[in-house]
Every structure is written in structure tokens, then in C-alpha cells.
Design a protein around this motif. Structure first.
Motif, short mmCIF file in Angstrom:
data_model
loop_
_atom_site.label_atom_id
_atom_site.label_comp_id
_atom_site.label_asym_id
_atom_site.label_seq_id
_atom_site.Cartn_x
_atom_site.Cartn_y
_atom_site.Cartn_z
N ARG A 236 2.24 1.69 -15.64
CA ARG A 236 2.05 0.03 -15.79
C ARG A 236 2.45 -0.23 -14.74
O ARG A 236 1.95 -1.05 -14.36
CB ARG A 236 3.31 0.21 -17.34
N LEU A 237 3.60 0.57 -13.55
CA LEU A 237 4.02 0.11 -12.84
C LEU A 237 3.04 -0.05 -12.26
O LEU A 237 2.93 -0.94 -11.25
CB LEU A 237 5.13 0.24 -12.13
N ASP B 299 0.77 -0.74 0.10
CA ASP B 299 -0.21 -0.29 -0.12
C ASP B 299 1.14 1.14 -0.01
O ASP B 299 0.48 2.35 -0.84
CB ASP B 299 -0.93 0.42 1.26
N ARG B 300 2.04 1.11 0.58
CA ARG B 300 2.33 2.48 0.58
C ARG B 300 3.74 2.78 -0.40
O ARG B 300 3.42 3.58 -1.07
CB ARG B 300 3.97 2.15 2.09
N ALA C 9 6.86 12.35 -20.63
CA ALA C 9 6.05 11.69 -20.82
C ALA C 9 6.58 9.75 -20.97
O ALA C 9 5.56 9.40 -20.21
CB ALA C 9 5.30 12.14 -22.18
N LYS C 10 7.60 9.55 -21.02
CA LYS C 10 8.03 8.12 -21.44
C LYS C 10 7.94 7.32 -19.69
O LYS C 10 7.27 6.37 -19.68
CB LYS C 10 9.42 7.64 -22.75
N GLU C 11 8.30 8.40 -19.40
CA GLU C 11 8.77 7.86 -17.81
C GLU C 11 7.37 7.34 -16.99
O GLU C 11 7.37 6.77 -16.67
CB GLU C 11 9.87 9.04 -17.44
N SER C 12 6.55 8.72 -17.33
CA SER C 12 5.54 8.72 -16.97
C SER C 12 4.22 7.47 -17.36
O SER C 12 3.66 6.82 -16.32
CB SER C 12 4.11 10.00 -17.61
N LEU D 1 3.67 5.05 -5.48
CA LEU D 1 4.23 5.67 -7.05
C LEU D 1 2.66 6.57 -7.90
O LEU D 1 3.56 7.20 -8.74
CB LEU D 1 3.64 3.80 -7.56
N GLU D 2 1.96 6.73 -7.04
CA GLU D 2 0.52 7.78 -7.32
C GLU D 2 1.06 9.24 -6.81
O GLU D 2 0.89 9.81 -7.79
CB GLU D 2 -0.96 7.71 -6.51
N ARG D 3 1.31 9.27 -5.84
CA ARG D 3 2.18 10.23 -6.00
C ARG D 3 3.80 11.43 -6.70
O ARG D 3 3.52 11.72 -7.66
CB ARG D 3 2.63 10.99 -4.25
#
Length: 80
Positions: free
Chosen positions: A71-72, A30-31, A63-66, A36-38
Motif C-alpha cells: 500500500r505504501l 525514487d530512492r 504477510a500483513k507487513e507485506s 520499498l521494492e527491495r
């Protein structure tokens, strides 16, 4: 049958340890998902800022990193 070094643990104790291990793992996932969301939100804001400044090469890289982060996060979302 006993342990090699002494008494066998009671079933309640084994169950308690297993449950504790599982809850720790879930909490850790969860952490990681929240981090990742942040990071994804921060990256999106940076992309918008760079696009306004017309720095397209940086925008493409971000954008590629995003996409990789998305995906992760989907991969981690499927686990929980």
C-alpha cells in the motif's frame, strides 16, 4: 522591491534553485521507492522460506507487513 538584507536575486538564479530543489525531491522519492521494492522482495522471499518450514504464525505476521508495504509503495507510485 529588494530583499531585506541586500540585492534581489536574478530570476535565472531563483529558477535554478527551484529546479534543483525539485530534482532533489524527485531523486529522494525514487530512492525511497526502490528501497520499498527491495524490502518487499526480501519479505516475499522470507515468507516463502518460512512457509516451507511450516511456521504459519510468522508467515501471517510477515504477510500483513507485506500488505502495508505494498500500500505504501502504491501511495508513492501515485506521486511520481
Amino acid at each position: 522591491m529588494g530583499n531585506m538584507f541586500g540585492k534581489e536575486k536574478p530570476l535565472k538564479e531563483v529558477l535554478r534553485e527551484s529546479k534543483r530543489t525539485i530534482t532533489r525531491a524527485v531523486r529522494e522519492l525514487d530512492r525511497e521507492k526502490l528501497n520499498l521494492e527491495r524490502e518487499e522482495k526480501r519479505l516475499t522471499a522470507d515468507i516463502k522460506k518460512m512457509a516451507k518450514e511450516n511456521q504459519m504464525n510468522a508467515v501471517k505476521i510477515m504477510a500483513k507487513e507485506s500488505g502495508k508495504m505494498k500500500r505504501l509503495s502504491l501511495k508513492h507510485g501515485g506521486l511520481i
